[in-house]
Design a protein around this motif. Structure first.
Motif, PDB file in Angstrom:
ATOM      1  N   THR A  88       1.057  -1.175   0.023  1.00 33.37           N
ATOM      2  CA  THR A  88      -0.098   0.096   0.138  1.00 33.37           C
ATOM      3  C   THR A  88       0.887   0.937   0.025  1.00 33.37           C
ATOM      4  OG1 THR A  88      -1.670  -1.312   1.419  1.00 33.37           O
ATOM      5  CG2 THR A  88      -1.871   0.988   1.026  1.00 33.37           C
ATOM      6  N   ARG A  89       0.443   2.083  -0.998  1.00 38.67           N
ATOM      7  CA  ARG A  89       1.344   3.405  -0.961  1.00 38.67           C
ATOM      8  C   ARG A  89       0.479   4.300   0.002  1.00 38.67           C
ATOM      9  NH1 ARG A  89       4.283   5.016  -6.112  1.00 38.67           N
ATOM     10  NH2 ARG A  89       5.046   3.063  -5.909  1.00 38.67           N
ATOM     11  N   VAL A  90       1.469   4.946   0.791  1.00 39.62           N
ATOM     12  CA  VAL A  90       0.898   5.930   1.927  1.00 39.62           C
ATOM     13  C   VAL A  90       1.912   7.231   1.863  1.00 39.62           C
ATOM     14  CG1 VAL A  90      -0.022   4.197   3.354  1.00 39.62           C
ATOM     15  CG2 VAL A  90       2.042   5.062   3.582  1.00 39.62           C
ATOM     16  N   ARG A  91       1.025   8.169   2.785  1.00 39.41           N
ATOM     17  CA  ARG A  91       1.725   9.513   2.675  1.00 39.41           C
ATOM     18  C   ARG A  91       2.504   9.439   4.272  1.00 39.41           C
ATOM     19  NH1 ARG A  91       2.790  12.878  -0.686  1.00 39.41           N
ATOM     20  NH2 ARG A  91       1.864  12.375  -2.561  1.00 39.41           N
ATOM     21  N   LEU A  92       3.581   9.482   4.516  1.00 37.27           N
ATOM     22  CA  LEU A  92       4.023   9.243   5.910  1.00 37.27           C
ATOM     23  C   LEU A  92       4.209  10.662   6.543  1.00 37.27           C
ATOM     24  CD1 LEU A  92       5.016   7.019   7.701  1.00 37.27           C
ATOM     25  CD2 LEU A  92       7.343   7.659   6.852  1.00 37.27           C
ATOM     26  N   ARG A  93       3.766  10.628   7.732  1.00 38.11           N
ATOM     27  CA  ARG A  93       3.717  12.224   8.504  1.00 38.11           C
ATOM     28  C   ARG A  93       4.286  11.798  10.133  1.00 38.11           C
ATOM     29  NH1 ARG A  93      -1.072  15.580   6.612  1.00 38.11           N
ATOM     30  NH2 ARG A  93      -0.628  15.707   4.354  1.00 38.11           N
ATOM     31  N   PHE A  94       4.731  12.933  10.607  1.00 42.91           N
ATOM     32  CA  PHE A  94       5.239  12.550  11.818  1.00 42.91           C
ATOM     33  C   PHE A  94       4.436  13.249  13.143  1.00 42.91           C
ATOM     34  CE2 PHE A  94       9.068  12.101   8.844  1.00 42.91           C
ATOM     35  CZ  PHE A  94       9.163  10.972   8.970  1.00 42.91           C
ATOM     36  N   LEU A  95       4.471  12.766  14.116  1.00 41.18           N
ATOM     37  CA  LEU A  95       3.451  13.304  15.167  1.00 41.18           C
ATOM     38  C   LEU A  95       4.405  13.447  16.612  1.00 41.18           C
ATOM     39  CD1 LEU A  95       0.614  13.650  15.554  1.00 41.18           C
ATOM     40  CD2 LEU A  95       0.534  11.390  16.749  1.00 41.18           C
ATOM     41  N   THR A  96       4.624  14.733  16.952  1.00 41.29           N
ATOM     42  CA  THR A  96       5.647  14.743  18.189  1.00 41.29           C
ATOM     43  C   THR A  96       4.821  14.115  19.369  1.00 41.29           C
ATOM     44  OG1 THR A  96       5.862  17.005  17.236  1.00 41.29           O
ATOM     45  CG2 THR A  96       6.964  16.281  19.472  1.00 41.29           C
ATOM     46  N   HIS A  97       5.463  13.074  19.925  1.00 43.88           N
ATOM     47  CA  HIS A  97       5.000  12.528  21.173  1.00 43.88           C
ATOM     48  C   HIS A  97       5.914  11.800  21.874  1.00 43.88           C
ATOM     49  CE1 HIS A  97       2.424  10.190  23.724  1.00 43.88           C
ATOM     50  NE2 HIS A  97       1.177  10.557  23.054  1.00 43.88           N
ATOM     51  N   PRO A  98       6.165  12.205  23.094  1.00 49.34           N
ATOM     52  CA  PRO A  98       7.460  12.019  23.466  1.00 49.34           C
ATOM     53  C   PRO A  98       7.427  10.346  24.190  1.00 49.34           C
ATOM     54  CG  PRO A  98       6.298  13.410  24.983  1.00 49.34           C
ATOM     55  CD  PRO A  98       5.617  13.422  23.701  1.00 49.34           C
ATOM     56  N   HIS A  99       6.202   9.709  24.537  1.00 55.39           N
ATOM     57  CA  HIS A  99       6.303   8.469  25.098  1.00 55.39           C
ATOM     58  C   HIS A  99       5.819   7.285  24.419  1.00 55.39           C
ATOM     59  CE1 HIS A  99       6.697  11.314  28.434  1.00 55.39           C
ATOM     60  NE2 HIS A  99       5.496  11.787  28.540  1.00 55.39           N
ATOM     61  N   VAL A 100       4.933   7.597  23.401  1.00 55.42           N
ATOM     62  CA  VAL A 100       4.429   6.369  22.754  1.00 55.42           C
ATOM     63  C   VAL A 100       5.249   6.051  21.380  1.00 55.42           C
ATOM     64  CG1 VAL A 100       2.396   5.427  21.488  1.00 55.42           C
ATOM     65  CG2 VAL A 100       2.061   6.721  23.647  1.00 55.42           C
ATOM     66  N   CYS A 101       5.423   4.946  21.402  1.00 56.96           N
ATOM     67  CA  CYS A 101       6.204   4.425  20.227  1.00 56.96           C
ATOM     68  C   CYS A 101       5.212   3.770  19.093  1.00 56.96           C
ATOM     69  CB  CYS A 101       7.285   3.506  20.542  1.00 56.96           C
ATOM     70  SG  CYS A 101       8.288   2.809  19.254  1.00 56.96           S
ATOM     71  N   GLY A 102       4.319   4.537  18.449  1.00 56.75           N
ATOM     72  CA  GLY A 102       3.263   4.343  17.862  1.00 56.75           C
ATOM     73  C   GLY A 102       3.123   4.438  16.267  1.00 56.75           C
ATOM     74  N   ILE A 103       2.284   3.737  15.800  1.00 57.61           N
ATOM     75  CA  ILE A 103       1.832   4.173  14.244  1.00 57.61           C
ATOM     76  C   ILE A 103       0.391   4.373  14.189  1.00 57.61           C
ATOM     77  CG2 ILE A 103       1.975   1.541  13.640  1.00 57.61           C
ATOM     78  CD1 ILE A 103       3.160   2.526  10.845  1.00 57.61           C
ATOM     79  N   ILE A 104       0.021   5.476  13.560  1.00 56.69           N
ATOM     80  CA  ILE A 104      -1.443   5.891  13.710  1.00 56.69           C
ATOM     81  C   ILE A 104      -1.896   5.629  12.133  1.00 56.69           C
ATOM     82  CG2 ILE A 104      -3.040   7.670  14.173  1.00 56.69           C
ATOM     83  CD1 ILE A 104       0.277   8.101  15.594  1.00 56.69           C
ATOM     84  N   LEU A 105      -2.858   4.667  11.942  1.00 53.78           N
ATOM     85  CA  LEU A 105      -3.319   4.422  10.580  1.00 53.78           C
ATOM     86  C   LEU A 105      -4.874   4.423  10.500  1.00 53.78           C
ATOM     87  CD1 LEU A 105      -1.540   1.490  11.347  1.00 53.78           C
ATOM     88  CD2 LEU A 105      -1.194   1.750   8.905  1.00 53.78           C
ATOM     89  N   PRO A 106      -5.368   5.281   9.174  1.00 54.98           N
ATOM     90  CA  PRO A 106      -6.859   5.331   8.928  1.00 54.98           C
ATOM     91  C   PRO A 106      -7.550   3.917   9.237  1.00 54.98           C
ATOM     92  CG  PRO A 106      -5.707   5.623   7.196  1.00 54.98           C
ATOM     93  CD  PRO A 106      -4.586   5.549   8.052  1.00 54.98           C
ATOM     94  N   ILE A 107      -8.556   3.707   9.513  1.00 56.17           N
ATOM     95  CA  ILE A 107      -9.441   2.588   9.836  1.00 56.17           C
ATOM     96  C   ILE A 107      -9.362   1.637   8.671  1.00 56.17           C
ATOM     97  CG2 ILE A 107     -11.719   1.591  10.399  1.00 56.17           C
ATOM     98  CD1 ILE A 107     -12.444   4.304  11.633  1.00 56.17           C
ATOM     99  N   HIS A 108      -9.551   2.197   7.232  1.00 59.74           N
ATOM    100  CA  HIS A 108      -9.582   1.215   6.232  1.00 59.74           C
ATOM    101  C   HIS A 108      -8.347   0.624   5.983  1.00 59.74           C
ATOM    102  CE1 HIS A 108      -7.254   3.771   3.107  1.00 59.74           C
ATOM    103  NE2 HIS A 108      -7.477   4.632   3.972  1.00 59.74           N
ATOM    104  N   LEU A 109      -6.873   1.213   6.429  1.00 61.90           N
ATOM    105  CA  LEU A 109      -5.451   0.625   6.456  1.00 61.90           C
ATOM    106  C   LEU A 109      -5.504  -0.503   7.504  1.00 61.90           C
ATOM    107  CD1 LEU A 109      -3.048   3.349   5.252  1.00 61.90           C
ATOM    108  CD2 LEU A 109      -3.807   1.168   4.079  1.00 61.90           C
ATOM    109  N   CYS A 110      -5.881  -0.146   8.583  1.00 59.81           N
ATOM    110  CA  CYS A 110      -5.884  -1.139   9.899  1.00 59.81           C
ATOM    111  C   CYS A 110      -6.746  -2.445   9.298  1.00 59.81           C
ATOM    112  CB  CYS A 110      -6.631  -0.462  10.857  1.00 59.81           C
ATOM    113  SG  CYS A 110      -5.509   0.576  11.990  1.00 59.81           S
ATOM    114  N   GLN A 111      -7.717  -2.219   8.405  1.00 58.00           N
ATOM    115  CA  GLN A 111      -8.406  -3.512   7.977  1.00 58.00           C
ATOM    116  C   GLN A 111      -7.786  -4.087   7.009  1.00 58.00           C
ATOM    117  OE1 GLN A 111     -12.158  -1.640   7.128  1.00 58.00           O
ATOM    118  NE2 GLN A 111     -13.136  -1.850   9.052  1.00 58.00           N
TER     119      GLN A 111
END
Ligand SMILES: Nc1ncnc2c1ncn2[C@@H]1O[C@H](COP(=O)(O)OP(=O)(O)O)[C@@H](O)[C@H]1O
Ligand SMILES: [Mg+2]
Length: 458
Positions: free
Chosen positions: A4-27
């Motif tokens: 899947t081709r996506v657009r990658l962005r960054f989110l400043t968050h000091p504690h969580v090591c996370g990846i945030i995806l829209p629902i359709h991609l999660c599915q």
């Protein structure tokens, strides 16, 4: 699984090591919110938490927290591919081009070769890859990272070089510039470590030697008809025997390039022999009554054991001048050989080779063939293409290493038979300077990215 081709962005968050995806991609990627997943970039992997982006349910934007970004060494945002492979979520591909002579100067990080690499990296446009240049010194083997040069657009829209630390790539394209650079201890050590690195494909390693290529191809019945008869470290008797069979013999250095050191010997019935070669002062022709004196003259200053003697091919001519072809081949994203460019090279006046250096001229292959053959050019074009692809396949098989690019020097004799003189694993790009070969130039660079994606399994 699907890419899947996506657009990658960054989110400043000091504690969580996370990846945030829209629902359709999660599915699509079969990911549940809050589950842990191993995220991989190149050779680095980090366990991250999956989060759902409820605000932009349909978008193709994927966000990565600053913590995950720094642990994985994600160099920049923008278009990139995402792929689930079992229990791993891969981001990439990351393609590293290795070379030497890299400096810290952001205006000219690769010295005089900066514009060459600048153009190579431009081919990433729209492909969704991390594409960068690094040197053997730039690898941190312990942390699986490299400090590399990336080409990025600044806020004004112009391209600038940026030095960033990133993960060890999925695939390495070898552009070590010369045989002498290859001999350096740092390069040798790098190659050794790379070879023992698990699952890290490297393509176009090293340089070919004309004699070893000959030994690989001559016994192969698929391609033997295209390979001139050749001997290594030729004795006078060997040259004499060859000249009994053929009116022309070429003496060539095994590791030569650009025509340096090449001597053409022509038998002149009843009148002795003529040796032609290029010197700093131009093209030279010398006549000898006896072959022994010619041989002595040639090898007075050249080492016999570094030389080959080869059946001379009576090349077809264009306006009275011999010509041959540089066929530039690539592997595509399906791992198939394709010809990206066929350029005819017409010899300069009195030159024994067709190099531009000695007065040769480059003409797009099909233009020259139309001049000579009109409508029948298609037959010859196809013959050269098929022979080139067969040769490239045979070289890759015999070498047993990955090859993504090859430059073959091919000639056609006066009877229309196709011959190969040389295979280059680091082909120069001078043919692409021709105004009508610009499209082929771009296509060739894009194919390098495509083949890298194939090797990276993206
Ligand atoms: N056996 C041969 N018969 C005819 N021409 C040859 C032969 N070998 C080389 N040449 C000519 O010399 C050129 C350079 O030879 P090549 O083997 O490619 O050496 P280099 O590494 O110097 O480029 C060829 O492109 C061709 O024009
Ligand atoms: Mg050549």
């Amino acid at each position: 699984m699907e890419i899947t081709r996506v657009r990658l962005r960054f989110l400043t968050h000091p504690h969580v090591c996370g990846i945030i995806l829209p629902i359709h991609l999660c599915q699509k990627l079969q990911l549940r919110p809050r589950q842990k997943i191993t995220v991989m970039l190149g050779k680095k992997e980090v366990v991250a938490t999956v989060l759902q982006d409820r605000r932009n349910p349909d978008s193709s934007i994927v966000k990565v927290t600053s913590l995950l970004r720094s642990e994985l060494g994600i160099p920049h945002g923008g278009l990139i591919n995402l792929k689930r492979e079992g229990e791993v979520l891969r981001l990439g591909p990351a393609i590293g081009i290795v070379t030497t002579g890299i400096r810290r100067d952001p205006r000219q990080p690769i010295g005089q070769r900066t514009s060459f690499f600048h153009k190579l990296l431009l081919a990433q446009e729209g492909k969704g890859v991390f594409y960068f240049i690094f040197s053997p010194h730039d690898v941190d083997w312990h942390n699986h990272t490299v400090s590399a040069w990336f080409l990025r657009k600044n806020s004004k829209g112009s391209f600038v070089w940026r030095r960033l630390t990133t993960a060890m790539p999925d695939v390495v394209y070898d552009r070590i510039p010369s045989r002498s650079a290859e001999k350096h201890e740092a390069v040798q050590e790098f190659k050794y470590k790379l070879a023992s690195y698990p699952h890290l494909p490297v393509f176009n390693q090293g340089f070919f030697n004309k004699w070893s290529v000959h030994q690989l191809l001559y016994p192969n019945p698929d391609v033997n008809e295209h390979i001139p008869e050749t001997y290594t470290a030729p004795s006078l008797q060997t040259v004499r025997n060859l000249l009994r069979k053929y009116p022309i013999v070429y003496l060539k250095p095994k590791n030569g390039s650009l025509g340096y050191g090449i001597v053409k010997v022509v038998r002149q019935p009843g009148k002795g022999y003529e040796a032609s070669y290029h010197t700093g002062n131009g093209n030279v022709k010398r006549h000898f009554t006896k072959l022994a004196s010619l041989y002595q003259h040639v090898f007075r200053t050249r080492r016999i054991r570094n030389y080959l003697a080869q059946q001379g091919i009576p090349l077809m001519t264009f306006h009275g001048r011999p010509f041959d072809f540089r066929v530039h081949l690539h592997k595509n994203q399906l791992n198939e050989w394709v010809v990206s460019c066929t350029a005819a090279k017409v010899a300069g006046s009195g030159s024994v080779t067709t190099h531009v250096r000695t007065g040769g001229t480059v003409i797009p292959g099909d233009e020259l063939l139309s001049h000579l053959f009109g409508r029948q050019k298609a037959i010859i074009t196809e013959r050269i293409k098929q022979a080139s692809i067969r040769l490239a396949t045979a070289i890759e098989q015999a070498k047993g290493t990955d090859l993504g690019e090859l430059g073959l020097d091919m000639g056609i004799d006066t009877r229309g038979h196709v011959w190969m003189f040389e295979a280059n694993s680091k082909p120069g790009r001078s043919i692409f300077k021709h105004a009508r070969l610009k499209h082929a130039d771009q296509e060739s660079r894009r194919l390098l990215v495509d083949y890298s994606c194939y090797l990276a399994n993206f």
